[in-house]
Design an enzyme around this catalytic site. Structure first.
Site, PDB file in Angstrom:
ATOM      1  N   CYS A 182       0.856  -1.193   0.000  1.00 21.04           N
ATOM      2  CA  CYS A 182       0.000   0.000   0.000  1.00 21.04           C
ATOM      3  C   CYS A 182       0.886   1.235   0.000  1.00 21.04           C
ATOM      4  O   CYS A 182       1.873   1.287   0.725  1.00 21.04           O
ATOM      5  CB  CYS A 182      -0.900   0.023   1.235  1.00 21.04           C
ATOM      6  SG  CYS A 182      -2.160  -1.249   1.249  1.00 21.04           S
ATOM      7  N   VAL A 183       0.528   2.216  -0.801  1.00 17.41           N
ATOM      8  CA  VAL A 183       1.292   3.457  -0.824  1.00 17.41           C
ATOM      9  C   VAL A 183       1.080   4.217   0.481  1.00 17.41           C
ATOM     10  O   VAL A 183       2.024   4.741   1.063  1.00 17.41           O
ATOM     11  CB  VAL A 183       0.883   4.324  -2.041  1.00 17.41           C
ATOM     12  CG1 VAL A 183       1.538   5.689  -1.987  1.00 17.41           C
ATOM     13  CG2 VAL A 183       1.242   3.616  -3.334  1.00 17.41           C
TER      14      VAL A 183
END
Length: 141
Positions: free
Chosen positions: A51-52
């Site tokens: 996940c960013v």
């Protein structure tokens, strides 16, 4: 296997919202309603890789019924992602591990028309969260 009531309600509410902006605002509201997780749960072990934004998922297992029933809590520092976490918790939490392992939330997001608006980074993050949850459940089932 049926979807949990909370998730059915989310799907029904989304079906009434035709405009993408309204759907997005609804997802954000779901995230805002998530109870915060303790700072002590914001560990590297609970952080979702891929996940960013920062996403933490915490799982617990209740075996008192003879089946592994999983419960999830989660949090994100990004408002839209936090809403996605809320939807996943509604789908997966409180269900037997074997059912969770077989439930593909990514497919559901496509069915209700949310995937096409998420963008590549959020879509990758969604897949990472789903894979994490399903992997934990497969290990128990």
């Amino acid at each position: 296997m049926s979807e949990p009531k909370a998730f059915q309600e989310i799907a029904e509410n989304l079906s009434f919202l035709e405009d993408w902006e309204d759907r997005l605002n609804y997802i954000i509201e779901l995230g805002q309603a998530l109870p915060p997780i303790p700072e002590s749960d914001k560990t590297a072990e609970n952080k979702v890789k891929g996940c960013v934004s920062n996403v933490w998922l915490v799982s617990s297992v209740d075996r008192s019924t003879g089946r592994a029933i999983m419960t999830f809590e989660g949090q994100s520092d990004a408002i839209i992602t936090k809403g996605l976490v809320a939807v996943l918790i509604a789908l997966y939490s409180g269900r037997p591990a074997a059912e969770i392992a077989e439930t593909d939330a990514v497919a559901w997001f496509k069915t209700v028309g949310l995937s096409e608006h998420l963008g590549m980074q959020r879509s990758n993050g969604l897949v990472a969260m789903v894979n994490r949850i399903r992997s934990e459940s497969k290990a128990l089932s």
